[in-house]
Design an enzyme around this catalytic site. Sequence first.
Site, PDB file in Angstrom:
ATOM      1  N   TYR A  37      32.439  44.954 124.373  1.00 40.72           N
ATOM      2  CA  TYR A  37      33.833  44.473 124.220  1.00 40.72           C
ATOM      3  C   TYR A  37      34.683  45.534 123.516  1.00 40.72           C
ATOM      4  O   TYR A  37      34.922  45.443 122.307  1.00 40.72           O
ATOM      5  CB  TYR A  37      33.867  43.186 123.397  1.00 40.72           C
ATOM      6  CG  TYR A  37      33.026  42.049 123.951  1.00 40.72           C
ATOM      7  CD1 TYR A  37      33.272  41.527 125.224  1.00 40.72           C
ATOM      8  CD2 TYR A  37      32.007  41.477 123.195  1.00 40.72           C
ATOM      9  CE1 TYR A  37      32.504  40.474 125.729  1.00 40.72           C
ATOM     10  CE2 TYR A  37      31.248  40.424 123.693  1.00 40.72           C
ATOM     11  CZ  TYR A  37      31.502  39.934 124.960  1.00 40.72           C
ATOM     12  OH  TYR A  37      30.750  38.894 125.445  1.00 40.72           O
ATOM     13  N   TRP A  41      40.287  41.528 120.858  1.00 42.47           N
ATOM     14  CA  TRP A  41      40.208  40.143 121.341  1.00 42.47           C
ATOM     15  C   TRP A  41      40.939  39.247 120.354  1.00 42.47           C
ATOM     16  O   TRP A  41      40.852  39.444 119.144  1.00 42.47           O
ATOM     17  CB  TRP A  41      38.752  39.696 121.476  1.00 42.47           C
ATOM     18  CG  TRP A  41      38.232  39.721 122.879  1.00 42.47           C
ATOM     19  CD1 TRP A  41      38.073  38.651 123.711  1.00 42.47           C
ATOM     20  CD2 TRP A  41      37.784  40.865 123.632  1.00 42.47           C
ATOM     21  NE1 TRP A  41      37.569  39.068 124.927  1.00 42.47           N
ATOM     22  CE2 TRP A  41      37.382  40.405 124.909  1.00 42.47           C
ATOM     23  CE3 TRP A  41      37.702  42.230 123.367  1.00 42.47           C
ATOM     24  CZ2 TRP A  41      36.897  41.259 125.903  1.00 42.47           C
ATOM     25  CZ3 TRP A  41      37.222  43.079 124.349  1.00 42.47           C
ATOM     26  CH2 TRP A  41      36.826  42.596 125.602  1.00 42.47           C
ATOM     27  N   ASN A  42      41.617  38.243 120.908  1.00 44.26           N
ATOM     28  CA  ASN A  42      42.509  37.376 120.143  1.00 44.26           C
ATOM     29  C   ASN A  42      41.831  36.623 118.986  1.00 44.26           C
ATOM     30  O   ASN A  42      42.100  36.913 117.807  1.00 44.26           O
ATOM     31  CB  ASN A  42      43.147  36.419 121.157  1.00 44.26           C
ATOM     32  CG  ASN A  42      44.159  35.484 120.590  1.00 44.26           C
ATOM     33  OD1 ASN A  42      44.037  35.020 119.471  1.00 44.26           O
ATOM     34  ND2 ASN A  42      45.189  35.175 121.361  1.00 44.26           N
ATOM     35  N   ASP A  44      38.799  36.666 117.995  1.00 38.74           N
ATOM     36  CA  ASP A  44      37.919  37.524 117.201  1.00 38.74           C
ATOM     37  C   ASP A  44      38.709  38.140 116.048  1.00 38.74           C
ATOM     38  O   ASP A  44      38.275  38.138 114.895  1.00 38.74           O
ATOM     39  CB  ASP A  44      37.339  38.665 118.044  1.00 38.74           C
ATOM     40  CG  ASP A  44      36.372  38.173 119.113  1.00 38.74           C
ATOM     41  OD1 ASP A  44      36.832  37.483 120.045  1.00 38.74           O
ATOM     42  OD2 ASP A  44      35.167  38.476 119.023  1.00 38.74           O
ATOM     43  N   TYR A  89      34.423  48.353 130.676  1.00 38.99           N
ATOM     44  CA  TYR A  89      34.656  46.912 130.675  1.00 38.99           C
ATOM     45  C   TYR A  89      35.304  46.476 131.978  1.00 38.99           C
ATOM     46  O   TYR A  89      36.163  47.174 132.519  1.00 38.99           O
ATOM     47  CB  TYR A  89      35.560  46.510 129.496  1.00 38.99           C
ATOM     48  CG  TYR A  89      35.803  45.020 129.436  1.00 38.99           C
ATOM     49  CD1 TYR A  89      34.892  44.174 128.808  1.00 38.99           C
ATOM     50  CD2 TYR A  89      36.934  44.453 130.033  1.00 38.99           C
ATOM     51  CE1 TYR A  89      35.104  42.798 128.778  1.00 38.99           C
ATOM     52  CE2 TYR A  89      37.152  43.084 130.009  1.00 38.99           C
ATOM     53  CZ  TYR A  89      36.233  42.262 129.381  1.00 38.99           C
ATOM     54  OH  TYR A  89      36.444  40.913 129.357  1.00 38.99           O
ATOM     55  N   GLN A 109      43.622  32.578 124.154  1.00 39.60           N
ATOM     56  CA  GLN A 109      42.331  32.174 123.571  1.00 39.60           C
ATOM     57  C   GLN A 109      42.579  31.140 122.471  1.00 39.60           C
ATOM     58  O   GLN A 109      43.724  30.879 122.113  1.00 39.60           O
ATOM     59  CB  GLN A 109      41.595  33.408 123.009  1.00 39.60           C
ATOM     60  CG  GLN A 109      40.401  33.809 123.855  1.00 39.60           C
ATOM     61  CD  GLN A 109      39.541  34.877 123.201  1.00 39.60           C
ATOM     62  OE1 GLN A 109      39.989  35.589 122.315  1.00 39.60           O
ATOM     63  NE2 GLN A 109      38.305  34.981 123.651  1.00 39.60           N
ATOM     64  N   ASP A 167      32.922  30.659 126.957  1.00 39.46           N
ATOM     65  CA  ASP A 167      33.145  31.009 128.350  1.00 39.46           C
ATOM     66  C   ASP A 167      32.251  30.344 129.380  1.00 39.46           C
ATOM     67  O   ASP A 167      32.700  29.952 130.437  1.00 39.46           O
ATOM     68  CB  ASP A 167      32.986  32.522 128.531  1.00 39.46           C
ATOM     69  CG  ASP A 167      33.892  33.334 127.602  1.00 39.46           C
ATOM     70  OD1 ASP A 167      34.495  32.744 126.686  1.00 39.46           O
ATOM     71  OD2 ASP A 167      33.985  34.552 127.797  1.00 39.46           O
ATOM     72  N   TYR A 352      24.421  32.756 127.227  1.00 42.01           N
ATOM     73  CA  TYR A 352      25.807  32.655 126.864  1.00 42.01           C
ATOM     74  C   TYR A 352      26.431  31.252 126.873  1.00 42.01           C
ATOM     75  O   TYR A 352      26.672  30.677 127.943  1.00 42.01           O
ATOM     76  CB  TYR A 352      26.467  33.512 127.941  1.00 42.01           C
ATOM     77  CG  TYR A 352      27.719  34.200 127.605  1.00 42.01           C
ATOM     78  CD1 TYR A 352      27.844  34.918 126.446  1.00 42.01           C
ATOM     79  CD2 TYR A 352      28.788  34.129 128.504  1.00 42.01           C
ATOM     80  CE1 TYR A 352      29.029  35.565 126.192  1.00 42.01           C
ATOM     81  CE2 TYR A 352      29.955  34.788 128.253  1.00 42.01           C
ATOM     82  CZ  TYR A 352      30.073  35.494 127.092  1.00 42.01           C
ATOM     83  OH  TYR A 352      31.240  36.128 126.858  1.00 42.01           O
ATOM     84  N   TRP A 353      26.652  30.674 125.732  1.00 43.19           N
ATOM     85  CA  TRP A 353      27.344  29.393 125.552  1.00 43.19           C
ATOM     86  C   TRP A 353      26.643  28.202 126.195  1.00 43.19           C
ATOM     87  O   TRP A 353      27.233  27.139 126.340  1.00 43.19           O
ATOM     88  CB  TRP A 353      28.808  29.469 126.047  1.00 43.19           C
ATOM     89  CG  TRP A 353      29.616  30.443 125.246  1.00 43.19           C
ATOM     90  CD1 TRP A 353      30.061  31.677 125.665  1.00 43.19           C
ATOM     91  CD2 TRP A 353      30.076  30.320 123.893  1.00 43.19           C
ATOM     92  NE1 TRP A 353      30.756  32.311 124.664  1.00 43.19           N
ATOM     93  CE2 TRP A 353      30.784  31.499 123.564  1.00 43.19           C
ATOM     94  CE3 TRP A 353      29.959  29.321 122.917  1.00 43.19           C
ATOM     95  CZ2 TRP A 353      31.356  31.709 122.316  1.00 43.19           C
ATOM     96  CZ3 TRP A 353      30.541  29.532 121.673  1.00 43.19           C
ATOM     97  CH2 TRP A 353      31.225  30.716 121.396  1.00 43.19           C
ATOM     98  N   GLU A 396      25.813  38.858 118.286  1.00 44.02           N
ATOM     99  CA  GLU A 396      26.886  38.045 118.877  1.00 44.02           C
ATOM    100  C   GLU A 396      26.528  36.560 118.765  1.00 44.02           C
ATOM    101  O   GLU A 396      27.354  35.727 118.417  1.00 44.02           O
ATOM    102  CB  GLU A 396      27.042  38.447 120.352  1.00 44.02           C
ATOM    103  CG  GLU A 396      28.092  37.664 121.112  1.00 44.02           C
ATOM    104  CD  GLU A 396      28.323  38.215 122.515  1.00 44.02           C
ATOM    105  OE1 GLU A 396      27.561  39.102 122.959  1.00 44.02           O
ATOM    106  OE2 GLU A 396      29.287  37.765 123.168  1.00 44.02           O
TER     107      GLU A 396
HETATM  108  C1  GLC Z   1      33.013  36.527 124.787  1.00 45.03           C
HETATM  109  C2  GLC Z   1      33.163  35.185 124.091  1.00 45.03           C
HETATM  110  C3  GLC Z   1      34.551  35.055 123.516  1.00 45.03           C
HETATM  111  C4  GLC Z   1      34.834  36.251 122.607  1.00 45.03           C
HETATM  112  C5  GLC Z   1      34.546  37.581 123.298  1.00 45.03           C
HETATM  113  C6  GLC Z   1      34.574  38.745 122.331  1.00 45.03           C
HETATM  114  O1  GLC Z   1      33.856  36.637 125.875  1.00 45.03           O
HETATM  115  O2  GLC Z   1      32.874  34.142 124.958  1.00 45.03           O
HETATM  116  O3  GLC Z   1      34.699  33.869 122.800  1.00 45.03           O
HETATM  117  O4  GLC Z   1      36.137  36.219 122.173  1.00 45.03           O
HETATM  118  O5  GLC Z   1      33.265  37.552 123.867  1.00 45.03           O
HETATM  119  O6  GLC Z   1      33.717  38.524 121.264  1.00 45.03           O
END
Ligand code: GLC
Length: 433
Positions: A37, A41-42, A44, A89, A109, A167, A352-353, A396
Amino acid sequence: MMNTPSAERADELDARAREILTQNDRGGYTVPTKGLYPFQWNWDSALVALGFATFDTERAWTEIETLFKAQWDDGMVPHIVFWQDDAGYFPGHDQWGSETSPPTSGITQPPVAATIVRALFERDPDVARAANLVEKLARWHVWFARARDPQGRGLVAITHPWESGRDNLPDWDAPLSYVDTSRVGDYQRRDTQHVHADQRPLKAEYDKYMALVQFGREAKWDIDTIAQGNPFWVADIGVNAILLRAERDLAALAAAVGETDIAESARVRAARMEAGIEALWSEELNGYVSLDLRHDAKATTLSAGTLLALYGGVGAGRAEQLTATLARWAERVTYLVPSYDPEESRFDPIRYWRGPVWAVVNWMIASGLADAGKGDLAEVVRRDTGRLIAKSGFYESFDPLTGAGCGGGDFSWTAAMWLAWASPNMPGAHEEG
Ligand code: GLC
């Protein structure tokens, strides 16, 4: 029972957490992790500010101010800000076609920022700085109401699973089944070059994600076109609970800096949401769930989102039912809180999630538990988070059964949650009982 880290080990981890934030700092903003990443990110950034606040308040404010530099004219605050190029990315800025400067994604987000800014202000009551952000936060919240709740029912919709921040949650499987992927074409994913494919979404899901990006881009991210026709239009309990809490925090913060009109309108929106969110209660499951607003269909299973209702301060009188769910899950896993119900067939401890534990979600759930008078349970969630980090490092996410780290390593918001909350060195952290 696994032990909490010794004082010496905790000091070491504190230092390592600060180092991670410093290493992930790209000058005014922090990347979630190197490689996987590589942009801002918002949510985050909002959460990372809490970590910076423990050793550098100035830097904490800047993190959020940088995010708001990318706010759109209509008030939306994008989920990714592409401050610099990075070919590692996908989907990059060309896929989103935002035509903004800086280039950004076209979706948002979870709006946790107002809550964090309120916490920063309590630590460092800089009125001018807070007032500047209050105005921007208010524009974002108004955008949510206008763009995502055009009928004023007190529930905001998300238009892409990525807007939930959770996600790959099984809640999105049914609503995504309606999304047509026939025009998506070929593309090359990058995430599976950084992290093992077993821990990432499947190709069929990624096709759906890309079809939704395509819809928004072709609609030029127009609010009304999206509200009328976006093939994914879902009220997530997580986002709604987070926004409700953020509205209350915005009201308090705005009042503290003398912005009484903003405070009043935030209170009005919060009251509407409090009533609206009750539509997400499932009698059958005894918990709050997400609702597909296009197809009027509730999710058929519980997730960590169910417990985020407590963070939103909803469900007064239902805290017992919600904590009973947590107690049931505790029987199934070694570490709380799994992102998805461990009793369900779609539970997967590393994907993931669909099962793994996230430190940030744990922090929110624990805050909600403490507010609901369940301080003991909040403390269990805090300790489990600390143990996971002490065992495996600043990942993560974590496998709730084994505690193994999943996804990216040296993760900013995991480091931030350690510093601001899970570290036994945190002032106010309780002694091991
Ligand atoms: C993934 C997560 C999201 C987070 C991003 C960066 O996309 O699902 O919640 O903001 O990673 O950490």
